[in-house]
Design a protein around this motif. Structure first.
Motif, PDB file in Angstrom:
ATOM      1  N   GLU A  79      16.422  19.585  36.591  1.00  0.00           N
ATOM      2  CA  GLU A  79      16.198  19.303  38.018  1.00  0.00           C
ATOM      3  C   GLU A  79      16.179  20.620  38.770  1.00  0.00           C
ATOM      4  O   GLU A  79      17.144  21.385  38.717  1.00  0.00           O
ATOM      5  CB  GLU A  79      17.323  18.383  38.523  1.00  0.00           C
ATOM      6  CG  GLU A  79      17.393  18.248  40.025  1.00  0.00           C
ATOM      7  CD  GLU A  79      16.128  17.643  40.611  1.00  0.00           C
ATOM      8  OE1 GLU A  79      15.339  18.393  41.215  1.00  0.00           O
ATOM      9  OE2 GLU A  79      15.923  16.423  40.428  1.00  0.00           O
ATOM     10  N   ASP A  80      15.075  20.897  39.471  1.00  0.00           N
ATOM     11  CA  ASP A  80      14.960  22.202  40.127  1.00  0.00           C
ATOM     12  C   ASP A  80      15.654  22.242  41.484  1.00  0.00           C
ATOM     13  O   ASP A  80      16.087  23.293  41.918  1.00  0.00           O
ATOM     14  CB  ASP A  80      13.486  22.590  40.283  1.00  0.00           C
ATOM     15  CG  ASP A  80      12.753  21.600  41.171  1.00  0.00           C
ATOM     16  OD1 ASP A  80      12.866  20.388  40.886  1.00  0.00           O
ATOM     17  OD2 ASP A  80      12.106  22.023  42.133  1.00  0.00           O
ATOM     18  N   ASP A  81      15.744  21.112  42.160  1.00  0.00           N
ATOM     19  CA  ASP A  81      16.406  21.063  43.463  1.00  0.00           C
ATOM     20  C   ASP A  81      17.913  21.246  43.261  1.00  0.00           C
ATOM     21  O   ASP A  81      18.598  20.357  42.768  1.00  0.00           O
ATOM     22  CB  ASP A  81      16.117  19.718  44.137  1.00  0.00           C
ATOM     23  CG  ASP A  81      16.799  19.595  45.504  1.00  0.00           C
ATOM     24  OD1 ASP A  81      17.715  20.400  45.789  1.00  0.00           O
ATOM     25  OD2 ASP A  81      16.420  18.699  46.266  1.00  0.00           O
ATOM     26  N   ARG A  82      18.404  22.429  43.632  1.00  0.00           N
ATOM     27  CA  ARG A  82      19.807  22.766  43.359  1.00  0.00           C
ATOM     28  C   ARG A  82      20.769  21.755  43.962  1.00  0.00           C
ATOM     29  O   ARG A  82      21.782  21.415  43.372  1.00  0.00           O
ATOM     30  CB  ARG A  82      20.144  24.155  43.912  1.00  0.00           C
ATOM     31  CG  ARG A  82      19.280  25.261  43.333  1.00  0.00           C
ATOM     32  CD  ARG A  82      19.863  25.716  42.022  1.00  0.00           C
ATOM     33  NE  ARG A  82      18.871  26.532  41.313  1.00  0.00           N
ATOM     34  CZ  ARG A  82      19.189  27.460  40.421  1.00  0.00           C
ATOM     35  NH1 ARG A  82      20.449  27.667  40.118  1.00  0.00           N
ATOM     36  NH2 ARG A  82      18.245  28.144  39.815  1.00  0.00           N
ATOM     37  N   ARG A  83      20.449  21.318  45.175  1.00  0.00           N
ATOM     38  CA  ARG A  83      21.383  20.400  45.833  1.00  0.00           C
ATOM     39  C   ARG A  83      21.475  19.092  45.064  1.00  0.00           C
ATOM     40  O   ARG A  83      22.554  18.597  44.759  1.00  0.00           O
ATOM     41  CB  ARG A  83      20.953  20.144  47.273  1.00  0.00           C
ATOM     42  CG  ARG A  83      21.769  20.982  48.272  1.00  0.00           C
ATOM     43  CD  ARG A  83      21.563  20.488  49.693  1.00  0.00           C
ATOM     44  NE  ARG A  83      21.895  19.093  49.889  1.00  0.00           N
ATOM     45  CZ  ARG A  83      21.043  18.174  50.334  1.00  0.00           C
ATOM     46  NH1 ARG A  83      19.796  18.497  50.609  1.00  0.00           N
ATOM     47  NH2 ARG A  83      21.439  16.933  50.496  1.00  0.00           N
TER      48      ARG A  83
ATOM     49  N   SER B  84      20.643  18.603  42.021  1.00  0.00           N
ATOM     50  CA  SER B  84      21.205  18.859  40.700  1.00  0.00           C
ATOM     51  C   SER B  84      22.729  18.845  40.746  1.00  0.00           C
ATOM     52  O   SER B  84      23.386  18.190  39.940  1.00  0.00           O
ATOM     53  CB  SER B  84      20.705  20.217  40.190  1.00  0.00           C
ATOM     54  OG  SER B  84      21.325  20.518  38.960  1.00  0.00           O
ATOM     55  N   GLN B  85      23.248  19.564  41.717  1.00  0.00           N
ATOM     56  CA  GLN B  85      24.706  19.645  41.841  1.00  0.00           C
ATOM     57  C   GLN B  85      25.307  18.271  42.087  1.00  0.00           C
ATOM     58  O   GLN B  85      26.327  17.895  41.509  1.00  0.00           O
ATOM     59  CB  GLN B  85      25.040  20.582  43.002  1.00  0.00           C
ATOM     60  CG  GLN B  85      26.438  21.193  42.899  1.00  0.00           C
ATOM     61  CD  GLN B  85      26.735  22.097  44.091  1.00  0.00           C
ATOM     62  OE1 GLN B  85      25.822  22.492  44.806  1.00  0.00           O
ATOM     63  NE2 GLN B  85      27.988  22.407  44.279  1.00  0.00           N
TER      64      GLN B  85
ATOM     65  N   PRO C 120      23.180  21.330  33.277  1.00  0.00           N
ATOM     66  CA  PRO C 120      22.015  21.399  34.143  1.00  0.00           C
ATOM     67  C   PRO C 120      21.143  22.609  33.844  1.00  0.00           C
ATOM     68  O   PRO C 120      21.653  23.703  33.604  1.00  0.00           O
ATOM     69  CB  PRO C 120      22.632  21.541  35.539  1.00  0.00           C
ATOM     70  CG  PRO C 120      23.931  22.236  35.307  1.00  0.00           C
ATOM     71  CD  PRO C 120      24.342  22.015  33.867  1.00  0.00           C
TER      72      PRO C 120
ATOM     73  N   TYR D 185      17.166  24.334  35.334  1.00  0.00           N
ATOM     74  CA  TYR D 185      16.456  24.256  36.606  1.00  0.00           C
ATOM     75  C   TYR D 185      14.943  24.404  36.513  1.00  0.00           C
ATOM     76  O   TYR D 185      14.281  24.487  37.524  1.00  0.00           O
ATOM     77  CB  TYR D 185      17.045  25.282  37.567  1.00  0.00           C
ATOM     78  CG  TYR D 185      18.543  25.120  37.692  1.00  0.00           C
ATOM     79  CD1 TYR D 185      19.089  24.021  38.353  1.00  0.00           C
ATOM     80  CD2 TYR D 185      19.415  26.032  37.104  1.00  0.00           C
ATOM     81  CE1 TYR D 185      20.461  23.843  38.447  1.00  0.00           C
ATOM     82  CE2 TYR D 185      20.787  25.866  37.192  1.00  0.00           C
ATOM     83  CZ  TYR D 185      21.302  24.768  37.865  1.00  0.00           C
ATOM     84  OH  TYR D 185      22.657  24.594  37.941  1.00  0.00           O
ATOM     85  N   ASP D 186      14.403  24.482  35.322  1.00  0.00           N
ATOM     86  CA  ASP D 186      12.948  24.433  35.211  1.00  0.00           C
ATOM     87  C   ASP D 186      12.532  23.902  33.847  1.00  0.00           C
ATOM     88  O   ASP D 186      13.363  23.753  32.948  1.00  0.00           O
ATOM     89  CB  ASP D 186      12.334  25.820  35.463  1.00  0.00           C
ATOM     90  CG  ASP D 186      12.779  26.824  34.409  1.00  0.00           C
ATOM     91  OD1 ASP D 186      12.228  26.788  33.291  1.00  0.00           O
ATOM     92  OD2 ASP D 186      13.685  27.640  34.702  1.00  0.00           O
TER      93      ASP D 186
END
Lengths: 222, 222
Positions: free
Chosen positions: B12-16, B18-19, B34, B36-37
């Motif tokens: 999941e690239d959207d950090r928020r 993802s967290q 996690p 991120y790409d």
DNA sequence: ACTGAATCTCAGAGCAACCTCAGAGGGCGG
DNA sequence: CCGCCCTCTGAGGTTGCTCTGAGATTCAGT
């Protein structure tokens, strides 16, 4: 002195109440250790061996509910009883959600407290997580490894957490990365896992944990 | 702490988001990693051991659907859930066609996601890779050969890889060239295969691997 | 039986992974 | 403030794995 006494950690800031409880519980045959704030409670909860925790809800340094939560998040499953002055349903739910097993409202009746404590210990010893290590047993609540023909071996919090994960599934190999992520998330050194494996082997013998070179660790006694 | 935590790879690239998902899933007891790409997702998907993959559809470097497709084409059958903003039937079909098992449309309800994930994992009871050797068994995860009437024999990484290929199809003869290409690509000496066959025979007995002169090797025991 | 090719055997160098352990640092009780 | 225990770090030391190469052995075909 009862050699087989149940060990209780009492976290209560009110000295008078604490003293009262210590007397009451000691007279019942428990081995009670009182501490007086949340920090001390956290430290002892993490490092000591306890059959149950008795925790006041209102504490200096850390709320009782937070204390329970933090202990649970670190893998401590010791049965816990919260003491509180407030008795609303909401409070009760919050306490139980945090992971407490029981909830006693002040002022409480001595007999009720003792009865609930007995029930707590009875309930928990039945379902107490005891993990088979192939011959020996890991008692997670008291953080001891019990042997039919040897003295119990006491483990620290991290040692216990590590052994617990490895022993949860005897066939499975756990990678350093997984173990590090789940136990040593505040550690920079990737070597921490190795070190604790070393500690466990020193305490339990080299055969307890098997190294699978390049993959990770596995419970040794098949 | 869940002792036998399921391992999830979250791409999941959207950090928020993802967290948020890491917190949600970790709280549920999963062991979440996690990335991120798509590139990182591909790498971890190919090299790690996962109980399930949770992949966003829109990713930098590689689309989520392409990621799933590429993993599937490389033989990775780990159950996979796609997350997406678009919810048309066409999208859904494309995702499922690529090999995803389930499909959740953003914004999603936490409980729904968790329920679907549980269902996904329940459906896909992972079969640990244990290869039959005719009487004995090769446990690839722990790199051991298990015998009903003898102690386990431990194999090194290369020994295990070699035996695994040979044992995958009992009747088939594998050429030196194939084995060398698949296992010893960093080796100059064409003799490496011979050496490891020798090691395996020494550990498991001469009958384990049969030489077919001029052609290669074959699983020996019936 | 002879011969060349294929295969087996095995000692050892090089290297990464792993083990060992002393000690710093922090929290807490006395 | 001192001493204790637990935690984590980092620096060697050690082990085990990988691959090489060279001689011994087996095999197929003559």
């Amino acid at each position: 002195m009862d050699l087989d006494a149940r060990r209780l950690l009492l976290v209560e800031d009110d000295r008078r109440l604490s003293q009262l409880l210590v007397r009451l519980l000691t007279a019942e045959g428990y081995d009670v250790v009182p501490v007086y704030d949340g920090q001390a409670g956290l430290h002892h909860g993490l490092t000591g061996r306890w059959d149950a925790l008795v925790i006041d809800r209102t504490l200096p340094a850390m709320e009782g509910v937070d204390l329970v939560r933090r202990l649970r998040s670190r893998g401590i499953t010791t049965p816990t009883m919260l003491l509180t002055a407030r008795g609303t349903t909401e409070d009760r739910v919050e306490g139980l959600d945090a992971g407490a097993e029981d909830y006693v409202v002040k002022p409480f009746d001595s007999d009720e407290l003792l009865a609930r404590l007995r029930a707590l210990l009875r309930r928990h010893t039945d379902t107490s997580p005891v993990i088979d290590l192939g011959g020996r047993r890991l008692d997670v609540a008291s953080r001891r490894v019990l042997s039919p023909d040897a003295d119990p071996v006491e483990l620290s919090a991290q040692e216990c957490a590590l052994l617990r994960i490895i022993a949860a599934n005897p066939g499975r190999v756990r990678s350093r990365e997984e173990l590090h992520r789940r136990i040593f998330q505040n550690a920079d050194s990737p070597n921490a896992v190795d070190t604790y494996v070393y500690y466990l082997r020193r305490k339990l013998g080299a055969g307890m944990i098997r190294t699978v070179r390049g993959l990770g660790y596995q419970l040794g006694a098949t």
